[in-house]
Design a protein around this motif. Structure first.
Motif, PDB file in Angstrom:
ATOM      1  N   SER A  82      33.429  35.723  49.577  1.00 46.22           N
ATOM      2  CA  SER A  82      34.362  35.528  48.468  1.00 46.22           C
ATOM      3  C   SER A  82      34.482  36.786  47.610  1.00 46.22           C
ATOM      4  O   SER A  82      35.496  36.991  46.941  1.00 46.22           O
ATOM      5  CB  SER A  82      33.911  34.345  47.603  1.00 46.22           C
ATOM      6  OG  SER A  82      32.638  34.599  47.020  1.00 46.22           O
ATOM      7  N   GLN A  83      33.454  37.634  47.629  1.00 45.55           N
ATOM      8  CA  GLN A  83      33.503  38.884  46.870  1.00 45.55           C
ATOM      9  C   GLN A  83      34.614  39.792  47.411  1.00 45.55           C
ATOM     10  O   GLN A  83      35.392  40.369  46.644  1.00 45.55           O
ATOM     11  CB  GLN A  83      32.157  39.613  46.958  1.00 45.55           C
ATOM     12  CG  GLN A  83      30.988  38.869  46.364  1.00 45.55           C
ATOM     13  CD  GLN A  83      30.980  38.942  44.850  1.00 45.55           C
ATOM     14  OE1 GLN A  83      31.330  39.956  44.254  1.00 45.55           O
ATOM     15  NE2 GLN A  83      30.582  37.855  44.201  1.00 45.55           N
ATOM     16  N   MET A  84      34.691  39.903  48.729  1.00 50.89           N
ATOM     17  CA  MET A  84      35.734  40.719  49.346  1.00 50.89           C
ATOM     18  C   MET A  84      37.104  40.102  49.125  1.00 50.89           C
ATOM     19  O   MET A  84      38.086  40.813  48.844  1.00 50.89           O
ATOM     20  CB  MET A  84      35.455  40.871  50.847  1.00 50.89           C
ATOM     21  CG  MET A  84      36.429  41.801  51.577  1.00 50.89           C
ATOM     22  SD  MET A  84      36.329  43.530  51.031  1.00 50.89           S
ATOM     23  CE  MET A  84      34.854  44.063  51.938  1.00 50.89           C
ATOM     24  N   GLU A  85      37.187  38.781  49.219  1.00 49.47           N
ATOM     25  CA  GLU A  85      38.469  38.109  48.991  1.00 49.47           C
ATOM     26  C   GLU A  85      38.954  38.310  47.556  1.00 49.47           C
ATOM     27  O   GLU A  85      40.148  38.490  47.305  1.00 49.47           O
ATOM     28  CB  GLU A  85      38.321  36.619  49.302  1.00 49.47           C
ATOM     29  CG  GLU A  85      38.047  36.336  50.780  1.00 49.47           C
ATOM     30  CD  GLU A  85      37.669  34.894  51.036  1.00 49.47           C
ATOM     31  OE1 GLU A  85      37.588  34.125  50.046  1.00 49.47           O
ATOM     32  OE2 GLU A  85      37.459  34.531  52.212  1.00 49.47           O
ATOM     33  N   LEU A 139      38.154  49.762  51.718  1.00 46.98           N
ATOM     34  CA  LEU A 139      37.229  50.827  51.327  1.00 46.98           C
ATOM     35  C   LEU A 139      36.934  50.797  49.831  1.00 46.98           C
ATOM     36  O   LEU A 139      35.791  50.995  49.407  1.00 46.98           O
ATOM     37  CB  LEU A 139      37.800  52.188  51.724  1.00 46.98           C
ATOM     38  CG  LEU A 139      37.743  52.540  53.212  1.00 46.98           C
ATOM     39  CD1 LEU A 139      38.396  53.894  53.471  1.00 46.98           C
ATOM     40  CD2 LEU A 139      36.291  52.550  53.699  1.00 46.98           C
ATOM     41  N   GLN A 140      37.958  50.540  49.016  1.00 50.95           N
ATOM     42  CA  GLN A 140      37.732  50.441  47.574  1.00 50.95           C
ATOM     43  C   GLN A 140      36.800  49.283  47.248  1.00 50.95           C
ATOM     44  O   GLN A 140      35.888  49.427  46.424  1.00 50.95           O
ATOM     45  CB  GLN A 140      39.071  50.261  46.858  1.00 50.95           C
ATOM     46  CG  GLN A 140      39.943  51.511  46.826  1.00 50.95           C
ATOM     47  CD  GLN A 140      41.311  51.245  46.217  1.00 50.95           C
ATOM     48  OE1 GLN A 140      41.820  50.121  46.268  1.00 50.95           O
ATOM     49  NE2 GLN A 140      41.912  52.269  45.634  1.00 50.95           N
ATOM     50  N   ALA A 141      37.017  48.160  47.889  1.00 55.17           N
ATOM     51  CA  ALA A 141      36.157  47.005  47.666  1.00 55.17           C
ATOM     52  C   ALA A 141      34.720  47.301  48.110  1.00 55.17           C
ATOM     53  O   ALA A 141      33.759  46.877  47.454  1.00 55.17           O
ATOM     54  CB  ALA A 141      36.700  45.796  48.428  1.00 55.17           C
ATOM     55  N   MET A 142      34.603  48.073  49.192  1.00 58.47           N
ATOM     56  CA  MET A 142      33.279  48.368  49.726  1.00 58.47           C
ATOM     57  C   MET A 142      32.459  49.203  48.752  1.00 58.47           C
ATOM     58  O   MET A 142      31.320  48.861  48.425  1.00 58.47           O
ATOM     59  CB  MET A 142      33.405  49.083  51.071  1.00 58.47           C
ATOM     60  CG  MET A 142      32.089  49.333  51.779  1.00 58.47           C
ATOM     61  SD  MET A 142      31.156  47.817  52.133  1.00 58.47           S
ATOM     62  CE  MET A 142      32.242  47.039  53.345  1.00 58.47           C
ATOM     63  N   ARG A 199      33.142  49.967  45.515  1.00 61.13           N
ATOM     64  CA  ARG A 199      33.138  49.536  44.120  1.00 61.13           C
ATOM     65  C   ARG A 199      32.352  48.242  43.892  1.00 61.13           C
ATOM     66  O   ARG A 199      31.702  48.092  42.846  1.00 61.13           O
ATOM     67  CB  ARG A 199      34.571  49.338  43.632  1.00 61.13           C
ATOM     68  CG  ARG A 199      35.373  50.616  43.467  1.00 61.13           C
ATOM     69  CD  ARG A 199      36.784  50.303  42.980  1.00 61.13           C
ATOM     70  NE  ARG A 199      37.592  51.509  42.814  1.00 61.13           N
ATOM     71  CZ  ARG A 199      38.883  51.501  42.437  1.00 61.13           C
ATOM     72  NH1 ARG A 199      39.491  50.334  42.172  1.00 61.13           N
ATOM     73  NH2 ARG A 199      39.543  52.636  42.313  1.00 61.13           N
ATOM     74  N   ILE A 200      32.432  47.337  44.836  1.00 59.36           N
ATOM     75  CA  ILE A 200      31.867  45.998  44.623  1.00 59.36           C
ATOM     76  C   ILE A 200      30.751  45.671  45.608  1.00 59.36           C
ATOM     77  O   ILE A 200      29.645  45.263  45.202  1.00 59.36           O
ATOM     78  CB  ILE A 200      32.978  44.920  44.735  1.00 59.36           C
ATOM     79  CG1 ILE A 200      34.129  45.225  43.774  1.00 59.36           C
ATOM     80  CG2 ILE A 200      32.388  43.539  44.490  1.00 59.36           C
ATOM     81  CD1 ILE A 200      33.737  45.230  42.310  1.00 59.36           C
ATOM     82  N   ILE A 201      31.006  45.833  46.906  1.00 58.57           N
ATOM     83  CA  ILE A 201      30.079  45.343  47.931  1.00 58.57           C
ATOM     84  C   ILE A 201      28.815  46.201  48.017  1.00 58.57           C
ATOM     85  O   ILE A 201      27.692  45.680  47.958  1.00 58.57           O
ATOM     86  CB  ILE A 201      30.779  45.268  49.304  1.00 58.57           C
ATOM     87  CG1 ILE A 201      32.041  44.409  49.213  1.00 58.57           C
ATOM     88  CG2 ILE A 201      29.808  44.705  50.343  1.00 58.57           C
ATOM     89  CD1 ILE A 201      31.814  42.996  48.750  1.00 58.57           C
ATOM     90  N   LEU A 202      28.987  47.517  48.151  1.00 60.11           N
ATOM     91  CA  LEU A 202      27.813  48.389  48.309  1.00 60.11           C
ATOM     92  C   LEU A 202      26.862  48.343  47.115  1.00 60.11           C
ATOM     93  O   LEU A 202      25.641  48.329  47.313  1.00 60.11           O
ATOM     94  CB  LEU A 202      28.259  49.827  48.594  1.00 60.11           C
ATOM     95  CG  LEU A 202      28.730  50.113  50.027  1.00 60.11           C
ATOM     96  CD1 LEU A 202      29.203  51.556  50.162  1.00 60.11           C
ATOM     97  CD2 LEU A 202      27.613  49.824  51.031  1.00 60.11           C
ATOM     98  N   PRO A 203      27.368  48.320  45.869  1.00 60.56           N
ATOM     99  CA  PRO A 203      26.415  48.206  44.746  1.00 60.56           C
ATOM    100  C   PRO A 203      25.563  46.943  44.808  1.00 60.56           C
ATOM    101  O   PRO A 203      24.375  46.968  44.466  1.00 60.56           O
ATOM    102  CB  PRO A 203      27.333  48.199  43.514  1.00 60.56           C
ATOM    103  CG  PRO A 203      28.539  48.972  43.948  1.00 60.56           C
ATOM    104  CD  PRO A 203      28.739  48.586  45.381  1.00 60.56           C
TER     105      PRO A 203
END
Length: 223
Positions: free
Chosen positions: A122-125, A135-138, A140-144
């Motif tokens: 749901s984070q990616m969605e 890539l921005q989602a990765m 900015r949000i997912i990798l952290p």
């Protein structure tokens, strides 16, 4: 006549070995830095399953996880310069850092990939819903978020890398293991020399294990 342990020799050897501890730590820190960069790239490729790159990343992981580190170090220092003459300019230290980086990147990539896949989809969605690219989602949000999950295993790999630097003495890197070997060969006090270097490694590992515990507590504070 039974020989006794020479404690004075061990105590006098510690200052000598500590002078070479900087080389060991520099090798480990550089190796971990490059391994982290490589592993993040490979993990993202594996998560996104990019054509061709996904298969190459899988081959990379299979090779570096399936062959001994010592063999890989020898390939970098002795083997590759025969095929690629430009690599003949690599000194033993550089070859050791390259070998350590690629070897541990293969393991760290799988840990990071597992941490990424452990983040709720749901984070990616949610990222897509506000117009972010993958890539921005990765980054900015997912990798952290994944970094918190992956930190314990990554710190374990760093500690393992510190110990693995001892293999670099086999082709002449002047680090603490190499110095201990030279001192043992010149004095024939092999037990005392290797006991001293073992204690130094032990103390260093205890120090970074404590750092790992503090870091984990800080990262998990919000949870």
């Amino acid at each position: 006549m039974q020989a006794s342990l020479d404690f004075d020799y061990i105590l006098n050897l510690f200052p000598i070995l500590f002078k070479y501890l900087g080389v060991t730590m520099e090798m480990a820190l550089l190796g971990f830095f490059f391994a982290l960069i490589i592993s993040v790239v490979i993990a993202v490729i594996r998560v996104f399953q990019l054509p061709v790159l996904h298969q190459l990343a899988g081959l990379f992981i299979s090779f570096f996880r399936g062959t001994p580190l010592l063999v890989q170090l020898f390939l970098f220092y002795y083997g590759l310069p025969q095929i690629f003459p430009i690599l003949a300019s690599f000194d033993a230290f550089t070859a050791a850092v390259c070998g350590l980086s690629l070897h541990f990147a293969a393991y760290m990539a799988e840990s990071i990939r597992a941490a990424i896949l452990g983040i709720d989809k749901s984070q990616m969605e949610a990222c897509y819903s506000v117009g972010m690219t993958r890539l921005q989602a990765m980054y900015r949000i997912i990798l952290p978020q994944a970094s918190r999950v992956a930190t314990p295993s990554l710190m374990n790999y760093f500690i393992d890398m510190i110990k693995s630097t001892s293999l670099a003495f086999t082709f002449g890197v002047a680090e603490i293991m190499a110095k201990a070997q030279m001192e043992a060969a010149s004095t024939f006090k092999f037990f005392e020399s290797f006991l001293a270097v073992a204690v130094i490694y032990w103390v260093v590992v205890i120090f970074f294990t404590r750092i790992q515990a503090i870091l984990e507590n800080r990262l998990n504070r919000a949870y």
